[in-house]
Motif scaffolding. Structure first.
Motif, PDB file in Angstrom:
ATOM      1  N   ASP A  52       0.864  -1.177   0.000  1.00 28.98           N
ATOM      2  CA  ASP A  52       0.000   0.000   0.000  1.00 28.98           C
ATOM      3  C   ASP A  52       0.902   1.228   0.000  1.00 28.98           C
ATOM      4  OD1 ASP A  52      -2.240   1.623   0.094  1.00 28.98           O
ATOM      5  OD2 ASP A  52      -2.361   1.550   2.278  1.00 28.98           O
ATOM      6  N   LEU A  53       0.787   2.029  -1.049  1.00 26.15           N
ATOM      7  CA  LEU A  53       1.655   3.192  -1.218  1.00 26.15           C
ATOM      8  C   LEU A  53       0.820   4.463  -1.240  1.00 26.15           C
ATOM      9  CD1 LEU A  53       4.490   4.353  -1.847  1.00 26.15           C
ATOM     10  CD2 LEU A  53       3.984   3.960  -4.267  1.00 26.15           C
ATOM     11  N   THR A  54       1.263   5.449  -0.471  1.00 25.98           N
ATOM     12  CA  THR A  54       0.645   6.767  -0.466  1.00 25.98           C
ATOM     13  C   THR A  54       1.741   7.787  -0.748  1.00 25.98           C
ATOM     14  OG1 THR A  54      -0.915   6.024   1.220  1.00 25.98           O
ATOM     15  CG2 THR A  54      -0.725   8.401   0.875  1.00 25.98           C
ATOM     16  N   ILE A  55       1.507   8.635  -1.750  1.00 25.26           N
ATOM     17  CA  ILE A  55       2.512   9.616  -2.151  1.00 25.26           C
ATOM     18  C   ILE A  55       1.916  11.010  -2.031  1.00 25.26           C
ATOM     19  CG2 ILE A  55       3.985  10.444  -4.029  1.00 25.26           C
ATOM     20  CD1 ILE A  55       3.884   7.591  -5.186  1.00 25.26           C
ATOM     21  N   LYS A  59       6.734  13.489   0.206  1.00 28.43           N
ATOM     22  CA  LYS A  59       6.903  12.326   1.070  1.00 28.43           C
ATOM     23  C   LYS A  59       6.110  11.147   0.525  1.00 28.43           C
ATOM     24  CE  LYS A  59       6.847  11.040   5.901  1.00 28.43           C
ATOM     25  NZ  LYS A  59       6.687  11.454   7.271  1.00 28.43           N
ATOM     26  N   ALA A  60       6.619   9.950   0.792  1.00 27.03           N
ATOM     27  CA  ALA A  60       5.902   8.735   0.408  1.00 27.03           C
ATOM     28  C   ALA A  60       5.858   7.796   1.607  1.00 27.03           C
ATOM     29  CB  ALA A  60       6.588   8.055  -0.768  1.00 27.03           C
ATOM     30  N   LEU A  61       4.780   7.059   1.698  1.00 29.06           N
ATOM     31  CA  LEU A  61       4.593   6.081   2.761  1.00 29.06           C
ATOM     32  C   LEU A  61       4.300   4.737   2.107  1.00 29.06           C
ATOM     33  CD1 LEU A  61       4.051   5.206   5.721  1.00 29.06           C
ATOM     34  CD2 LEU A  61       1.693   5.949   5.375  1.00 29.06           C
ATOM     35  N   LEU A  62       5.157   3.762   2.364  1.00 25.09           N
ATOM     36  CA  LEU A  62       4.983   2.421   1.820  1.00 25.09           C
ATOM     37  C   LEU A  62       4.733   1.460   2.969  1.00 25.09           C
ATOM     38  CD1 LEU A  62       5.065   0.366  -0.510  1.00 25.09           C
ATOM     39  CD2 LEU A  62       7.541   0.214  -0.150  1.00 25.09           C
ATOM     40  N   GLU A  63       3.582   0.796   2.921  1.00 28.67           N
ATOM     41  CA  GLU A  63       3.244  -0.199   3.934  1.00 28.67           C
ATOM     42  C   GLU A  63       3.252  -1.576   3.290  1.00 28.67           C
ATOM     43  OE1 GLU A  63      -0.395   0.652   5.968  1.00 28.67           O
ATOM     44  OE2 GLU A  63       0.220   2.690   6.454  1.00 28.67           O
ATOM     45  N   LEU A  64       3.943  -2.499   3.927  1.00 33.44           N
ATOM     46  CA  LEU A  64       3.928  -3.894   3.517  1.00 33.44           C
ATOM     47  C   LEU A  64       3.187  -4.648   4.606  1.00 33.44           C
ATOM     48  CD1 LEU A  64       6.659  -2.584   2.351  1.00 33.44           C
ATOM     49  CD2 LEU A  64       7.354  -4.929   2.028  1.00 33.44           C
ATOM     50  N   GLU A  65       2.115  -5.279   4.225  1.00 27.18           N
ATOM     51  CA  GLU A  65       1.307  -6.015   5.186  1.00 27.18           C
ATOM     52  C   GLU A  65       1.464  -7.502   4.905  1.00 27.18           C
ATOM     53  OE1 GLU A  65      -3.383  -6.708   5.677  1.00 27.18           O
ATOM     54  OE2 GLU A  65      -2.758  -4.609   5.627  1.00 27.18           O
ATOM     55  N   VAL A  87      14.012  -3.628   0.295  1.00 26.38           N
ATOM     56  CA  VAL A  87      13.336  -2.369   0.617  1.00 26.38           C
ATOM     57  C   VAL A  87      14.016  -1.204  -0.100  1.00 26.38           C
ATOM     58  CG1 VAL A  87      12.869  -0.712   2.468  1.00 26.38           C
ATOM     59  CG2 VAL A  87      12.353  -3.127   2.804  1.00 26.38           C
ATOM     60  N   LEU A  88      15.332  -1.206  -0.157  1.00 23.92           N
ATOM     61  CA  LEU A  88      16.046  -0.134  -0.864  1.00 23.92           C
ATOM     62  C   LEU A  88      15.707  -0.129  -2.353  1.00 23.92           C
ATOM     63  CD1 LEU A  88      19.526  -0.126   0.890  1.00 23.92           C
ATOM     64  CD2 LEU A  88      17.835   1.714   0.860  1.00 23.92           C
ATOM     65  N   LYS A  89      15.505  -1.301  -2.947  1.00 23.33           N
ATOM     66  CA  LYS A  89      15.075  -1.365  -4.349  1.00 23.33           C
ATOM     67  C   LYS A  89      13.688  -0.745  -4.506  1.00 23.33           C
ATOM     68  CE  LYS A  89      17.693  -5.530  -5.448  1.00 23.33           C
ATOM     69  NZ  LYS A  89      17.610  -6.963  -5.791  1.00 23.33           N
ATOM     70  N   LEU A  90      12.803  -1.022  -3.556  1.00 17.88           N
ATOM     71  CA  LEU A  90      11.462  -0.442  -3.595  1.00 17.88           C
ATOM     72  C   LEU A  90      11.533   1.080  -3.469  1.00 17.88           C
ATOM     73  CD1 LEU A  90       9.617  -2.968  -1.221  1.00 17.88           C
ATOM     74  CD2 LEU A  90       9.640  -2.987  -3.716  1.00 17.88           C
ATOM     75  N   GLU A 104      11.568  11.681   0.598  1.00 23.99           N
ATOM     76  CA  GLU A 104      11.573  10.943   1.861  1.00 23.99           C
ATOM     77  C   GLU A 104      10.550   9.814   1.766  1.00 23.99           C
ATOM     78  OE1 GLU A 104       9.874  11.883   6.207  1.00 23.99           O
ATOM     79  OE2 GLU A 104      11.530  13.203   5.608  1.00 23.99           O
ATOM     80  N   VAL A 105      11.023   8.588   1.994  1.00 21.56           N
ATOM     81  CA  VAL A 105      10.147   7.420   1.901  1.00 21.56           C
ATOM     82  C   VAL A 105      10.172   6.687   3.243  1.00 21.56           C
ATOM     83  CG1 VAL A 105       9.657   5.266   0.691  1.00 21.56           C
ATOM     84  CG2 VAL A 105      10.659   7.192  -0.565  1.00 21.56           C
ATOM     85  N   SER A 106       9.011   6.588   3.869  1.00 23.35           N
ATOM     86  CA  SER A 106       8.875   5.839   5.117  1.00 23.35           C
ATOM     87  C   SER A 106       8.311   4.463   4.787  1.00 23.35           C
ATOM     88  CB  SER A 106       7.939   6.559   6.081  1.00 23.35           C
ATOM     89  OG  SER A 106       8.484   7.807   6.451  1.00 23.35           O
ATOM     90  N   VAL A 107       8.940   3.438   5.341  1.00 26.22           N
ATOM     91  CA  VAL A 107       8.528   2.062   5.072  1.00 26.22           C
ATOM     92  C   VAL A 107       8.109   1.412   6.389  1.00 26.22           C
ATOM     93  CG1 VAL A 107       9.240  -0.176   4.157  1.00 26.22           C
ATOM     94  CG2 VAL A 107      10.142   1.929   3.137  1.00 26.22           C
ATOM     95  N   PHE A 108       6.926   0.804   6.364  1.00 24.93           N
ATOM     96  CA  PHE A 108       6.400   0.091   7.521  1.00 24.93           C
ATOM     97  C   PHE A 108       6.074  -1.332   7.103  1.00 24.93           C
ATOM     98  CE2 PHE A 108       5.249   4.511   8.077  1.00 24.93           C
ATOM     99  CZ  PHE A 108       5.553   4.755   9.400  1.00 24.93           C
ATOM    100  N   VAL A 109       6.379  -2.284   7.965  1.00 22.82           N
ATOM    101  CA  VAL A 109       5.944  -3.657   7.754  1.00 22.82           C
ATOM    102  C   VAL A 109       5.018  -3.991   8.911  1.00 22.82           C
ATOM    103  CG1 VAL A 109       6.618  -6.076   7.573  1.00 22.82           C
ATOM    104  CG2 VAL A 109       8.071  -4.304   6.580  1.00 22.82           C
TER     105      VAL A 109
END
Length: 126
Positions: A52-55, A59-65, A87-90, A104-109
């Protein structure tokens, strides 16, 4: 079939223009689901990942569920260095799509626990 869907999303996004964040989000989410349906270190595998990506403008927020069935156990066994490489590739893909190398990209799992709140497994900003 997934590749056809990806191509259709790509073509529709190009026709809508680069300023449309929703189109970019859809393209990237589909790309991630095709390229990374699972993440593995060779021994342990995280499967059934929902991206789930929100841009926004800066800023971008990437959630991996991940699903709770073996998800928590597999997460604890997974080589985190290999995971961070993926994650760095993403993150690089997101920055390239947005044409912003400093985005700025925030990643959450998150672990999806049926009938419970999500359990945060990973949180990092790049």
């Amino acid at each position: 079939m997934k590749r056809v869907l990806y191509l259709m999303l790509l073509l529709s996004a190009v026709s809508l223009g680069k300023g449309n964040f929703e189109a970019s989000e859809a393209i990237l989410e589909t790309h991630f689901e095709i390229e990374y349906p699972s993440i593995t270190d060779g021994n342990t595998k995280l499967e059934d990942i929902d991206y789930d990506l929100t841009i926004s403008q800066n800023k971008a927020l990437l959630e991996l569920e991940i699903e709770s069935v073996l998800g928590d156990e597999n997460w604890s066994k997974l080589d985190k260095q290999v995971f961070e490489e993926v994650v760095l590739k993403l993150v690089r893909s997101i920055r390239a799509e947005m044409d912003n190398p400093d985005l700025e990209v925030s990643v959450f799992v998150k672990l999806d626990q049926d009938f419970k709140d999500y359990h945060l497994l990973f949180n990092k900003t790049y």
